[in-house]
Scaffold this active site. Structure first.
Site, PDB file in Angstrom:
ATOM      1  N   SER A 142      24.151 -53.850  24.264  1.00  0.00           N
ATOM      2  CA  SER A 142      23.803 -52.570  23.648  1.00  0.00           C
ATOM      3  C   SER A 142      24.137 -51.469  24.630  1.00  0.00           C
ATOM      4  O   SER A 142      24.375 -51.726  25.820  1.00  0.00           O
ATOM      5  CB  SER A 142      22.297 -52.546  23.319  1.00  0.00           C
ATOM      6  N   TYR A 155      13.496 -54.072  25.402  1.00  0.00           N
ATOM      7  CA  TYR A 155      14.847 -54.090  24.846  1.00  0.00           C
ATOM      8  C   TYR A 155      15.875 -53.898  25.953  1.00  0.00           C
ATOM      9  O   TYR A 155      16.884 -54.604  26.004  1.00  0.00           O
ATOM     10  CB  TYR A 155      14.970 -52.992  23.791  1.00  0.00           C
TER      11      TYR A 155
END
Length: 296
Positions: A142, A155
């Protein structure tokens, strides 16, 4: 991999988003598919969408956090298709919470899917890829594997871990010269359901002063899943080490090259102004949100 026609691809998280878009794009290019997702309805819909392209499509409900299940699925894909050439470890989830408030159970849930799911998929399929003589692994990180942001510590941890794991794997494969390679993907804002399916702790909104959540994400998600899929496959064809998906990803990559003390101060200043603008400085933020969550 220079060609997709006649090859076999295994994709996790194929029930929606980038996983579904990749399945459809590969089916159009003549790639046979072994698909998995924990969402059986979404997975069945993806299979139905891919069946009109004349390729063989198999599917199985798989929880990527379960190593045994992933290993069994890998064996089943090879048994059904005879080989496997491309593996996309795409399945992922999101979680918003401050470090102080995040529950260990939620942190563990996210890491088992976002990081261990990638490890499970890579290790389960790697021997089969090597045996095929040509293969490629695509691991989804990401932009939050490039920079760290508040309320995304779990995350961030998972996506930085995917980046480090995949970079080391790529180096090992190049040393071995075994015909298999690896690409790490850093998507920016992609129009998928990940934000709407995220676990959100009230501490995230308390810190940022922003309750919009998925609605705010939808406004900044500038890249379609279809476009993301095409960029990812182009990176595979060119054997790129890393692909930045979307203009926002390219901008964030530039920010990541700045000294940490600089970009982190900018994030602190921006979040502080937004919080004060939304809630004031008299505790209204805490009062309003705590009342909202207590009322269910």
């Amino acid at each position: 991999m220079k060609e997709f026609d006649g090859r076999v691809a295994a994709i996790t998280g194929a029930g929606s988003g980038i996983g579904r878009a990749l399945a459809l794009e590969l089916a159009r290019r003549g790639t046979h598919l072994g698909l998995s997702d924990i969402d059986e309805l979404g997975l069945a819909e993806t299979v139905w969408m891919c069946e009109g392209f004349g390729v063989k499509v198999t599917a199985l409900r798989v929880d990527v956090a379960d190593r045994t299940a992933v290993e069994a699925w890998a064996g089943q894909v090879v048994a059904d298709h005879g080989t496997v050439n491309l593996v996309v470890n795409n399945a992922g989830v999101a979680l918003g919470a401050t470090v102080d408030a995040v529950a260990y159970e939620d942190f563990d849930w996210l890491m088992r899917i976002n990081f261990w799911g990638v490890v499970h998929g890579t290790k389960a399929f790697l021997p089969h890829l090597k045996q095929s003589g040509e293969g490629h692994i695509v691991n989804l990180s990401s932009v939050f594997g490039l920079i760290s942001v508040p309320t995304q510590s779990a995350y961030n941890a998972s996506k930085f871990a995917v980046r480090g794991f995949s970079d080391a794997l790529r180096i090992e494969l190049e040393i071995e010269q075994c015909g298999v390679s690896c690409t790490t993907v850093h998507p920016g804002g992609i129009k998928t359901n990940i934000a709407r399916n995220a676990r959100m702790d009230p501490s995230a909104a308390l810190l940022s002063g922003d309750e919009r959540g998925a609605d705010a994400f939808d406004k900044v998600a500038v890249t379609s899943a279809k476009k993301a899929a095409r960029q990812i496959l182009a990176a595979v064809e060119k054997n790129k080490r890393r692909v930045l998906v979307g203009p926002d990803a390219k901008a964030i990559d530039l920010i990541a090259r700045l000294p940490g003390s600089l970009y982190q101060r900018v994030l602190v200043a921006g979040a502080t102004r937004r919080r004060q603008r939304s809630w004031g400085s008299d505790g209204a933020c805490e009062t309003h949100l705590l009342r909202r969550y207590c009322q269910g």
